[in-house]
Scaffold this motif. Structure first.
Motif, PDB file in Angstrom:
ATOM      1  N   LEU A 189      35.010  35.185  45.404  1.00  0.00           N
ATOM      2  CA  LEU A 189      35.953  34.225  44.830  1.00  0.00           C
ATOM      3  C   LEU A 189      36.161  34.577  43.363  1.00  0.00           C
ATOM      4  O   LEU A 189      35.204  34.582  42.576  1.00  0.00           O
ATOM      5  N   THR A 190      37.385  34.860  43.000  1.00  0.00           N
ATOM      6  CA  THR A 190      37.678  35.329  41.647  1.00  0.00           C
ATOM      7  C   THR A 190      37.687  34.171  40.652  1.00  0.00           C
ATOM      8  O   THR A 190      37.828  33.004  41.015  1.00  0.00           O
ATOM      9  N   GLY A 191      37.562  34.517  39.378  1.00  0.00           N
ATOM     10  CA  GLY A 191      37.586  33.514  38.318  1.00  0.00           C
ATOM     11  C   GLY A 191      39.004  33.165  37.906  1.00  0.00           C
ATOM     12  O   GLY A 191      39.985  33.721  38.399  1.00  0.00           O
ATOM     13  N   GLY A 192      39.111  32.216  36.980  1.00  0.00           N
ATOM     14  CA  GLY A 192      40.431  31.772  36.534  1.00  0.00           C
ATOM     15  C   GLY A 192      41.088  30.927  37.603  1.00  0.00           C
ATOM     16  O   GLY A 192      40.533  29.926  38.054  1.00  0.00           O
ATOM     17  N   ASP A 193      42.272  31.336  38.043  1.00  0.00           N
ATOM     18  CA  ASP A 193      42.972  30.649  39.130  1.00  0.00           C
ATOM     19  C   ASP A 193      42.400  31.153  40.452  1.00  0.00           C
ATOM     20  O   ASP A 193      42.924  32.084  41.060  1.00  0.00           O
ATOM     21  N   GLY A 221      29.992  35.221  47.052  1.00  0.00           N
ATOM     22  CA  GLY A 221      29.824  35.401  45.613  1.00  0.00           C
ATOM     23  C   GLY A 221      31.076  34.986  44.872  1.00  0.00           C
ATOM     24  O   GLY A 221      32.147  34.822  45.461  1.00  0.00           O
ATOM     25  N   GLY A 222      30.943  34.812  43.579  1.00  0.00           N
ATOM     26  CA  GLY A 222      32.101  34.456  42.779  1.00  0.00           C
ATOM     27  C   GLY A 222      31.777  34.482  41.308  1.00  0.00           C
ATOM     28  O   GLY A 222      30.608  34.501  40.905  1.00  0.00           O
ATOM     29  N   HIS A 223      32.835  34.482  40.511  1.00  0.00           N
ATOM     30  CA  HIS A 223      32.690  34.530  39.055  1.00  0.00           C
ATOM     31  C   HIS A 223      33.416  33.357  38.423  1.00  0.00           C
ATOM     32  O   HIS A 223      34.540  33.022  38.814  1.00  0.00           O
ATOM     33  N   SER A 224      32.761  32.709  37.470  1.00  0.00           N
ATOM     34  CA  SER A 224      33.358  31.644  36.667  1.00  0.00           C
ATOM     35  C   SER A 224      33.803  30.482  37.560  1.00  0.00           C
ATOM     36  O   SER A 224      32.974  29.881  38.245  1.00  0.00           O
ATOM     37  N   THR A 225      35.105  30.143  37.593  1.00  0.00           N
ATOM     38  CA  THR A 225      35.543  29.066  38.484  1.00  0.00           C
ATOM     39  C   THR A 225      35.243  29.418  39.939  1.00  0.00           C
ATOM     40  O   THR A 225      34.916  28.537  40.747  1.00  0.00           O
TER      41      THR A 225
END
Length: 398
Positions: free
Chosen positions: A189-193, A268-272
């Motif tokens: 899951l990516t960060g930001g939007d 896994g994911g970063h930030s948001t």
């Protein structure tokens, strides 16, 4: 003769060493006289006599103001300093008292949990029968223009559809290698939007590589889902509410792919994206492991694009990982760089909260919110693809 010369040389060596010691001792500054001598009682301004430079430095270290003209500690500055010490001591006692009270409460709660008097819910159980009112709290920035789906190279990723409730959503997954083997899968899951994707496959610089490409380069399959309201998907963004259901649905769909090992699926994911991954972990989804890089403990810490005080405290609580860590069933790692910028305070808060024994915290020394990604994803990828236990320390060194 040889012995005599040797003795003479040794003697000179002693003399030389003695001179070095004397010189070094001469360079050692005299100890600071502290506290400074008091000024005469009749001096209405100064509390101390004139300070030397070492005493000035010491006063500044102590946070005491100095009168620049007379180079002394004034009576007013000293009185304020003494009051500050009293306030600090009182605050320390209050903090200790609060910690003690919290510990007693925690002990009682743990006893009630053990006896069955209290049954803890996971996130989805707590949300049952409730609907979000997020639409009433959206700022103008929340109304984003529709973006078309990205077009990654087909050798890296191919489209995949999945159903989340009545929404048909899109994702991108590693293509079938055609070798008949089942691969471990990393859902990222990516960060930001987090709901949308753009160029998610291109590797970034070492200081900010958000591609998580280390996993596919190590031989793992990868899945990047888009979520409700993201890109040209149907539905509306719900900011950590319905998106939990979307992530779970994408994982369940990917588990049916013939080349994916359903027993080796990771999230896994970063930030948001990390916050959403952590929330999904608290919902009880059975995955092999969860890796949350830089999540927040409370979603109200995000200043966009929701005016969080317009929704109820209960709804904010149902979006914030901090309150559901006890429900984590899968091995989960919260990872963040120790340097700014980052969410290291959130990591510390969650590590100090009541949590599942499956939850692990990793503070990476010398890294920040972005530079932590590349070295740690590479380290994890090597362990996961080999089927090895995850080896990360509480204070990890780059």
């Amino acid at each position: 003769m040889v012995v005599f010369i040797g003795a003479k040389m040794t003697s000179r060596g002693w003399i030389s060493l003695d001179r070095v010691k004397q010189k070094a001792q001469a360079q050692v500054p005299a100890p600071v006289v502290w506290p400074p001598a008091l000024a005469p009682e009749g001096d209405g301004l100064c509390h101390t006599v004139k300070l030397n430079l070492a005493q000035v430095d010491k006063a500044q270290e102590e946070g005491i103001d100095i009168d620049q003209q007379r180079r002394c500690i004034t009576r007013a500055a000293m009185a304020e300093h003494e009051m500050a010490k009293v306030r600090h001591a009182a605050a320390g006692k209050q903090h200790e008292s609060q910690r003690g009270e919290q510990a007693r409460i925690e002990q009682v709660v743990e006893q009630q949990i053990a006896s069955g008097e209290i049954t803890l819910q996971n996130l989805m159980q707590a949300r049952a029968g409730k609907a979000t009112r997020i639409a009433t709290a959206l700022l103008p920035a929340a109304h984003m223009p529709v973006r078309s789906m990205p077009e990654p190279p087909s050798r890296l990723f191919v489209p995949m559809s999945y159903q989340s409730g009545d929404l048909k959503l899109k994702a991108f997954v590693t293509p079938d290698p055609g070798d008949g083997r089942k691969q471990p899968l990393m859902v990222w899951l990516t960060g930001g939007d987090t709901n949308s994707l753009d160029d998610f496959w291109s590797e970034g610089p070492a200081t900010n590589d958000q591609s998580a490409s280390a996993f596919r380069k190590a031989g793992m399959a990868m899945l990047f889902p888009t979520l409700r309201g993201g890109n040209d998907n149907p539905g509306q963004r719900e900011y950590f509410w319905g998106e939990v259901q979307d992530v779970a649905a994408a994982i369940l769909q990917a588990a049916q792919l013939p080349y994916v090992d359903p027993a080796r699926i990771y999230l896994g994911g970063h930030s948001t994206g990390a916050t959403l991954a952590l929330l999904t972990a608290t919902a009880g989804l059975p995955v092999q492991g969860v890796f949350a890089f830089g999540p927040v403990d409370e979603v109200s810490g995000y200043g966009w694009p929701v005016k969080w005080d317009l929704i109820s405290p209960d709804e904010r609580r149902l979006r914030s990982p901090m309150h559901w860590l006890h429900a984590i069933k899968s091995p989960t790692w919260i990872i963040e760089g120790s340097k700014s910028p980052g969410n290291i305070n959130s990591l510390d808060n969650m590590c100090a909260a009541r949590k599942s024994n499956k939850l692990h915290c990793v503070s990476v020394q010398g890294a920040d919110h972005f530079s932590v990604l590349q070295p740690l994803t590479r380290k994890l990828a090597g362990q996961l693809v080999m089927g090895l236990p995850v080896q990360l320390k509480r204070d990890e060194q780059l």
